[in-house]
Design a protein around this motif. Structure first.
Motif, short mmCIF file in Angstrom:
data_model
loop_
_atom_site.label_atom_id
_atom_site.label_comp_id
_atom_site.label_asym_id
_atom_site.label_seq_id
_atom_site.Cartn_x
_atom_site.Cartn_y
_atom_site.Cartn_z
N GLY A 150 0.67 -1.16 -0.01
CA GLY A 150 0.06 0.00 -0.02
C GLY A 150 0.81 1.21 0.13
N GLY A 151 0.14 2.55 -0.14
CA GLY A 151 1.16 3.58 -0.14
C GLY A 151 0.12 4.79 0.44
N GLY A 152 0.83 5.93 0.64
CA GLY A 152 -0.06 7.21 1.02
C GLY A 152 -0.10 7.00 2.42
N SER A 153 0.46 6.45 3.24
CA SER A 153 0.36 6.38 4.54
C SER A 153 -1.04 5.69 5.15
N GLU A 154 -1.94 4.98 4.36
CA GLU A 154 -3.06 4.46 4.52
C GLU A 154 -3.18 3.37 5.32
N ASP A 155 -4.19 3.48 6.42
CA ASP A 155 -4.11 1.96 7.07
C ASP A 155 -3.13 1.83 8.10
N ILE A 156 -2.59 2.87 8.72
CA ILE A 156 -1.38 2.91 9.56
C ILE A 156 -1.86 3.20 11.15
N PHE A 157 -1.94 2.11 11.94
CA PHE A 157 -2.24 2.50 13.35
C PHE A 157 -1.12 2.34 14.38
N ALA A 158 -0.93 3.36 15.20
CA ALA A 158 -0.28 3.02 16.39
C ALA A 158 -1.02 2.26 17.61
N VAL A 159 -0.86 1.12 18.12
CA VAL A 159 -1.57 0.53 19.21
C VAL A 159 -0.82 0.58 20.45
N HIS A 160 -1.34 1.07 21.34
CA HIS A 160 -0.74 1.43 22.56
C HIS A 160 -0.72 0.30 23.67
N SER A 161 -1.92 -0.39 23.60
CA SER A 161 -1.82 -1.63 24.89
C SER A 161 -3.01 -2.57 24.26
N ARG A 178 -8.26 -4.66 8.44
CA ARG A 178 -8.61 -5.72 9.00
C ARG A 178 -9.29 -6.66 7.83
N THR A 179 -9.84 -6.27 6.83
CA THR A 179 -10.24 -6.89 5.79
C THR A 179 -9.54 -6.97 4.43
N SER A 180 -8.16 -6.15 4.67
CA SER A 180 -7.48 -6.15 3.37
C SER A 180 -7.16 -7.35 3.11
N PRO A 181 -6.78 -7.54 1.61
CA PRO A 181 -6.42 -8.77 0.95
C PRO A 181 -4.88 -9.10 1.14
N TYR A 182 -4.14 -8.19 1.96
CA TYR A 182 -2.78 -8.19 1.95
C TYR A 182 -2.50 -8.59 3.30
N PRO A 183 -1.27 -9.11 3.36
CA PRO A 183 -0.56 -9.38 4.78
C PRO A 183 -0.44 -8.33 5.55
N MET A 184 -0.39 -8.30 6.91
CA MET A 184 -0.02 -7.54 7.74
C MET A 184 1.21 -7.43 8.51
N ILE A 185 1.82 -6.37 8.90
CA ILE A 185 2.92 -6.37 9.72
C ILE A 185 2.88 -5.61 11.00
N ALA A 186 3.60 -5.77 12.11
CA ALA A 186 3.61 -5.00 13.29
C ALA A 186 5.23 -4.52 13.21
N GLU A 187 5.37 -3.40 13.55
CA GLU A 187 6.80 -2.76 14.03
C GLU A 187 6.93 -2.05 15.05
N GLU A 188 7.86 -2.17 15.59
CA GLU A 188 8.31 -1.41 16.93
C GLU A 188 7.79 0.24 16.81
N PHE A 189 7.46 0.75 17.88
CA PHE A 189 7.07 2.16 17.49
C PHE A 189 8.46 3.04 17.81
N VAL A 190 8.65 3.76 16.97
CA VAL A 190 9.95 4.44 17.11
C VAL A 190 9.64 6.10 17.12
N ASP A 191 10.35 6.75 17.90
CA ASP A 191 10.23 8.16 18.00
C ASP A 191 10.79 8.74 16.86
N ILE A 192 10.09 9.49 15.98
CA ILE A 192 10.76 10.04 14.67
C ILE A 192 10.99 11.52 15.19
#
Length: 400
Positions: A150-161, A178-192
């Motif tokens: 995907g692109g354009g910073s779409e469907d990106i969520f910071a999950v806090h707990s 959640r209904t996307s036909p693509y795999p999902m990934i989780a990344e560590e949250f970094v302070d940019i």
């Protein structure tokens, strides 16, 4: 005459330029949303979704009966995989599926970059949105969950707990992810602290050019507000370090010809590569590169895809140049600045407004949501900031 297939979604510049060339036999695969990009006499085949590789393969097989294409052009983020698949399937030179997948599938991308020793945030592949809890136990809360494609910073969520995850798991906001036909990934949250982009050009296996620019504000913090970037001087040590990361990423992912758009985060522990794609930067970034350096990324993309070897000779302007993405709130536009009004502001060199009064926007806000863009030039970074502030005060948009 060269026989060419264009696999495209939103790449209107490439669509226009390829149709204007009289030395090509051009066929196109796209979706009906982009019908307006093409003239009536252009050979266009429509598919429901350009990201559906089977649909694109079947369309390409049908097209070859009337146009045995020898080159494939893919100018948009969402067409990279399909075009790479078509090249590999028919044995056509250029960016094949393995490379296209590495430049568009963020999980594969980060695997390859990490294996090459390049700095990326820690990441995990998810089977479902709920699996973010298990990933967070390893990576630590919070985590960032997003689609692998995907692109354009779409469907990106910071999950806090875990509680936040449970709330999002049934929220309308995450339904698309959640209904996307693509795999999902989780990344560590970094302070940019700061976000940069580096836009490069690769010809005959060699990086011939790379330009570094700094975003006004990190993209995910700026969605719906002030989005844009300005060039970093070539001799700045930061620019040198980011160009080195760019060149190493190109080598790790295997690109031998085309253009690149790399996102880099500066954190308290150093630089991290966010992601990299093998297409021009969107939202006016390609125009910024062409304006400041005298080299057009769209020209290089098309020529390398057609098996040509474009000359890459930079003529960098003095001072700093900036691109400002004009904000686009949701709703129907009832008032909007004119191009003439914005061109009269200090430092402005180019204005392009693509929206019109009466247009309605109801989609989710992301980094590419804009009415157009403005190019600025100033002797120093401080004066760029002053010009941007003046533009922010002068720009008018009202929606209902």
């Amino acid at each position: 005459m060269k026989r060419v297939l264009l696999v495209n979604t939103s790449g209107d510049v490439a669509a226009r330029r390829l149709q204007d060339r009289t030395d090509l036999q051009l066929s196109v695969i796209t979706s009906p949303n982009y019908r307006g990009f093409y003239r009536e006499d252009t050979d266009v085949t429509y598919v429901d979704n350009v990201e559906d590789l089977t649909q694109v393969r079947l369309a390409a097989l049908e097209i070859r009966r009337r146009n045995a294409f020898e080159h494939v052009v893919s100018p948009s983020e969402y067409s990279l995989q399909a075009a790479g698949y078509v090249r590999s399937y028919f044995g056509i030179p250029g960016v094949g599926y393995e490379t296209a997948n590495a430049f568009s599938n963020k999980y594969v991308m980060k695997q390859r970059l990490h294996a090459a020793g390049l700095p990326v945030a820690r990441f995990r592949l998810l089977g479902s949105f709920d699996d973010a809890a298990e990933a967070a136990r390893e990576l630590g809360w919070p985590v960032v969950v997003k689609p692998a494609l995907g692109g354009g910073s779409e469907d990106i969520f910071a999950v806090h707990s875990a509680e936040h995850l449970a709330e999002l798991a049934t929220s309308e906001r995450t339904l698309s992810l959640r209904t996307s036909p693509y795999p999902m990934i989780a990344e560590e949250f970094v302070d940019i602290a700061t976000e940069y982009h580096c836009d490069g050009m690769v010809v005959d296996g060699e990086v011939r050019f790379a330009s570094v620019a700094k975003y006004f504000t990190p993209l995910l913090q700026a969605v719906g507000d002030l989005v844009g970037s300005y060039t970093v001087p070539v001799d700045d040590p930061v620019a040198k370090e980011i160009r080195d990361l760019h060149d190493a990423a190109v080598a790790a992912l295997g690109l031998t010809g085309g253009v690149t758009h790399l996102e880099v985060f500066q954190t308290s522990t150093g630089f991290l590569i966010g992601e990299v794609s093998c297409r021009p930067g969107g939202g006016g970034i390609a125009d910024l590169v062409a304006h400041h350096h005298g080299i057009d990324p769209w020209h290089v993309l098309i020529e390398t895809a057609l098996g040509e070897s474009p000359a890459v000779e930079a003529r960098t302007m003095d001072g700093c140049s900036a691109v400002y993405f004009l904000p686009r709130p949701q709703g129907t536009i009832v008032e909007l600045s004119t191009e003439a009004e914005l061109r009269a502001l200090p430092g402005v060199t180019h204005v392009e407004i693509r929206a019109r009064i009466g247009e309605l926007e109801t989609g989710a806000m992301h980094s590419a949501t804009q009415t157009g863009f403005v190019l600025l030039n100033a002797p120093t970074e401080t004066e760029v900031a002053e010009h941007v502030a003046a533009l922010t005060r002068a720009y008018r948009i009202r929606t209902v």
